[in-house]
Design a protein around this motif. Structure first.
Motif, PDB file in Angstrom:
ATOM      1  N   CYS A  10       0.830  -1.216   0.000  1.00 30.04           N
ATOM      2  CA  CYS A  10       0.000   0.000   0.000  1.00 30.04           C
ATOM      3  C   CYS A  10       0.857   1.255   0.000  1.00 30.04           C
ATOM      4  CB  CYS A  10      -0.924   0.012   1.215  1.00 30.04           C
ATOM      5  SG  CYS A  10      -2.266  -1.182   1.168  1.00 30.04           S
ATOM      6  N   TRP A  11       1.874   1.279   0.865  1.00 32.47           N
ATOM      7  CA  TRP A  11       2.735   2.463   0.944  1.00 32.47           C
ATOM      8  C   TRP A  11       3.520   2.676  -0.345  1.00 32.47           C
ATOM      9  CZ3 TRP A  11       2.171   6.104   4.418  1.00 32.47           C
ATOM     10  CH2 TRP A  11       1.654   5.805   5.689  1.00 32.47           C
ATOM     11  N   VAL A  12       4.082   1.601  -0.876  1.00 36.33           N
ATOM     12  CA  VAL A  12       4.915   1.728  -2.082  1.00 36.33           C
ATOM     13  C   VAL A  12       4.075   2.135  -3.289  1.00 36.33           C
ATOM     14  CG1 VAL A  12       6.380   0.474  -3.710  1.00 36.33           C
ATOM     15  CG2 VAL A  12       6.675   0.125  -1.253  1.00 36.33           C
ATOM     16  N   LEU A  13       2.963   1.433  -3.503  1.00 36.87           N
ATOM     17  CA  LEU A  13       2.098   1.763  -4.637  1.00 36.87           C
ATOM     18  C   LEU A  13       1.558   3.184  -4.530  1.00 36.87           C
ATOM     19  CD1 LEU A  13      -0.066  -1.425  -5.351  1.00 36.87           C
ATOM     20  CD2 LEU A  13       1.695  -0.419  -6.793  1.00 36.87           C
ATOM     21  N   GLY A  14       1.184   3.577  -3.306  1.00 34.23           N
ATOM     22  CA  GLY A  14       0.635   4.911  -3.111  1.00 34.23           C
ATOM     23  C   GLY A  14       1.584   6.009  -3.557  1.00 34.23           C
ATOM     24  N   PHE A  15       2.869   5.855  -3.243  1.00 31.75           N
ATOM     25  CA  PHE A  15       3.831   6.906  -3.597  1.00 31.75           C
ATOM     26  C   PHE A  15       4.360   6.769  -5.023  1.00 31.75           C
ATOM     27  CE2 PHE A  15       3.755   7.795   0.889  1.00 31.75           C
ATOM     28  CZ  PHE A  15       4.021   9.152   0.944  1.00 31.75           C
ATOM     29  N   LEU A  16       4.255   5.587  -5.606  1.00 30.83           N
ATOM     30  CA  LEU A  16       4.675   5.435  -7.001  1.00 30.83           C
ATOM     31  C   LEU A  16       3.612   5.922  -7.978  1.00 30.83           C
ATOM     32  CD1 LEU A  16       6.432   1.916  -7.066  1.00 30.83           C
ATOM     33  CD2 LEU A  16       7.509   4.175  -7.189  1.00 30.83           C
ATOM     34  N   TRP A  17       2.343   5.844  -7.563  1.00 29.46           N
ATOM     35  CA  TRP A  17       1.224   6.116  -8.483  1.00 29.46           C
ATOM     36  C   TRP A  17       1.241   7.549  -9.009  1.00 29.46           C
ATOM     37  CZ3 TRP A  17      -1.813   1.840  -9.401  1.00 29.46           C
ATOM     38  CH2 TRP A  17      -2.887   2.018 -10.268  1.00 29.46           C
ATOM     39  N   ASN A  18       1.732   8.484  -8.185  1.00 29.49           N
ATOM     40  CA  ASN A  18       1.675   9.900  -8.576  1.00 29.49           C
ATOM     41  C   ASN A  18       2.968  10.427  -9.177  1.00 29.49           C
ATOM     42  OD1 ASN A  18      -0.657  11.545  -8.472  1.00 29.49           O
ATOM     43  ND2 ASN A  18      -0.788  11.233  -6.274  1.00 29.49           N
ATOM     44  N   VAL A  19       3.968   9.578  -9.335  1.00 31.34           N
ATOM     45  CA  VAL A  19       5.252  10.049  -9.844  1.00 31.34           C
ATOM     46  C   VAL A  19       5.111  10.620 -11.255  1.00 31.34           C
ATOM     47  CG1 VAL A  19       7.549   9.332 -10.589  1.00 31.34           C
ATOM     48  CG2 VAL A  19       6.665   8.543  -8.398  1.00 31.34           C
ATOM     49  N   VAL A  20       4.419   9.894 -12.127  1.00 31.85           N
ATOM     50  CA  VAL A  20       4.267  10.348 -13.517  1.00 31.85           C
ATOM     51  C   VAL A  20       3.465  11.645 -13.604  1.00 31.85           C
ATOM     52  CG1 VAL A  20       3.292   9.779 -15.780  1.00 31.85           C
ATOM     53  CG2 VAL A  20       4.590   8.055 -14.518  1.00 31.85           C
ATOM     54  N   PRO A  21       2.266  11.742 -12.974  1.00 34.10           N
ATOM     55  CA  PRO A  21       1.520  13.005 -13.063  1.00 34.10           C
ATOM     56  C   PRO A  21       2.276  14.215 -12.541  1.00 34.10           C
ATOM     57  CG  PRO A  21       0.094  11.266 -12.246  1.00 34.10           C
ATOM     58  CD  PRO A  21       1.481  10.704 -12.281  1.00 34.10           C
ATOM     59  N   VAL A  22       2.905  14.092 -11.349  1.00 35.14           N
ATOM     60  CA  VAL A  22       3.579  15.262 -10.786  1.00 35.14           C
ATOM     61  C   VAL A  22       4.790  15.653 -11.633  1.00 35.14           C
ATOM     62  CG1 VAL A  22       5.174  14.061  -9.217  1.00 35.14           C
ATOM     63  CG2 VAL A  22       4.276  16.310  -8.596  1.00 35.14           C
ATOM     64  N   THR A  23       5.451  14.677 -12.238  1.00 39.94           N
ATOM     65  CA  THR A  23       6.597  14.981 -13.106  1.00 39.94           C
ATOM     66  C   THR A  23       6.143  15.712 -14.363  1.00 39.94           C
ATOM     67  OG1 THR A  23       7.783  13.013 -12.307  1.00 39.94           O
ATOM     68  CG2 THR A  23       8.540  13.995 -14.368  1.00 39.94           C
ATOM     69  N   LEU A  24       5.068  15.214 -14.984  1.00 37.60           N
ATOM     70  CA  LEU A  24       4.560  15.835 -16.210  1.00 37.60           C
ATOM     71  C   LEU A  24       4.077  17.259 -15.961  1.00 37.60           C
ATOM     72  CD1 LEU A  24       2.566  12.870 -17.827  1.00 37.60           C
ATOM     73  CD2 LEU A  24       4.760  13.806 -18.568  1.00 37.60           C
ATOM     74  N   ILE A  25       3.323  17.463 -14.864  1.00 37.47           N
ATOM     75  CA  ILE A  25       2.780  18.799 -14.590  1.00 37.47           C
ATOM     76  C   ILE A  25       3.899  19.775 -14.242  1.00 37.47           C
ATOM     77  CG2 ILE A  25       1.241  20.139 -13.108  1.00 37.47           C
ATOM     78  CD1 ILE A  25      -0.478  17.644 -12.772  1.00 37.47           C
TER      79      ILE A  25
END
Length: 321
Positions: free
Chosen positions: A151-166
């Motif tokens: 849960c912890w790992v997936l939670g923090f990996l899930w937003n890596v792409v959106p925050v990088t793109l924005i």
């Protein structure tokens, strides 16, 4: 990140609540108290689970203690900043601080880690009620800790792409965010075109995680309810219904606030409503969750009683010595 006149965007302005000083001080007092109480509630739960031998070996309470730690991190990402802005209404936040807040806050709560934890807690109740004989083998301590880590790992990996793109978009101004925190949708609305596929990719990433978890939670509790309806023992059925009803209230509060955030139209006339909903899911919901989970939980009450008795014995022993 350059404005039309060639200067670089180094900060954003969070408008927050646009209200008078007296109302600001009232809101500051209310949410400061809520923040302190929320910290106290969740710290108490974590202390109980780790100090009580019986609770520390039950998967449901291991998940609950991690959920409490999640809530502490979740509210500490935004509420102290909100309190500061209510006390000193300037609202200036640096570009990097804004994106850091967005990444941590959404990774923890609104779209990711909390969604996964609610799904795992639903899985735990499904296994405990629908497969009670196999539950100890399936949901062993090792399995439980593996699910927690996932849960912890997936939670923090899930937003890596959106925050990088924005963060890689160009910002032409204005730099005013009409909310209490750095919302990705509002940040993207400040970016200068062309945005390309960034909005679509970010929306897909954020909504897919929520929808998958909602579907899993609905199916899990749906099967649990059907199993309980068919149960022959009214006593066991009543106890199980009492347990999952509190889980369902927490799930409804969480996903209801997420739905409200996404369904409210963006615009000046809705700015106060957006701020109110933001305050609800960032401050009020984390305050209510520990109460809902533990208010009528007999095992938690018994563990609290044991902890208080042990504390009294320890204090009396110190006084005697």
């Amino acid at each position: 990140m350059e404005l039309a006149n060639g200067s670089t965007v180094e900060e954003f302005i969070l408008l927050g609540f646009q209200t008078g000083q007296q109302k600001r001080h009232l809101l500051l007092a209310i949410f400061a108290v809520l923040y302190i109480l929320t910290l106290a509630e969740n710290i108490t739960i974590i202390t109980l689970v780790h100090a009580d031998v019986q609770l520390a070996r039950l998967p449901m309470y291991i998940l609950l203690s991690n959920f409490s730690w999640l809530e502490i991190c979740y509210i500490s990402t935004t509420v102290p900043r909100m309190l500061f802005d209510l006390a000193f209404p300037c609202g200036v936040i640096s570009f990097h601080e804004c994106f850091l807040q967005y990444y941590i806050f959404f990774s923890l709560g609104q779209t990711d880690t909390e969604c996964f934890f609610l799904s795992v807690m639903a899985l735990d109740r499904y296994l405990a009620i629908c497969h009670p004989l196999r539950y100890p083998q399936i949901m062993s301590l090792d399995s439980c800790y593996a699910l927690v880590a996932t849960c912890w790992v997936l939670g923090f990996l899930w937003n890596v792409v959106p925050v990088t793109l924005i963060s890689r978009l160009s910002f032409c101004g204005p730099n005013i965010i009409d909310n209490l925190l750095c919302d990705p949708g509002l940040i993207m609305s400040l970016a200068c075109p062309p945005l390309g596929n960034v909005p679509f990719i970010c929306q897909l990433s954020m909504t897919s995680g929520v929808l998958v978890n909602i579907l899993f939670v609905v199916l899990s509790y749906g099967v649990v309810i059907l199993t309980l309806v068919k149960a022959s023992s009214w006593g066991n059925r009543r106890k199980a219904f009492s347990t999952i009803s509190f889980h369902l209230i927490v799930v409804t509060l969480f996903y209801g606030s997420v739905a409200a955030v996404n369904l409210i139209p963006r615009g000046e006339s809705q700015s106060d409503l957006n701020a109110a909903v933001t305050l609800f899911y960032t401050a009020v919901t984390p305050f209510l969750n520990p109460l809902i989970y533990c208010l009528r939980n007999d095992q938690v009450k018994e563990a609290l009683g044991r902890l208080l008795r042990n504390t009294e014995k320890w204090q009396s022993r110190i006084v005697t010595e």
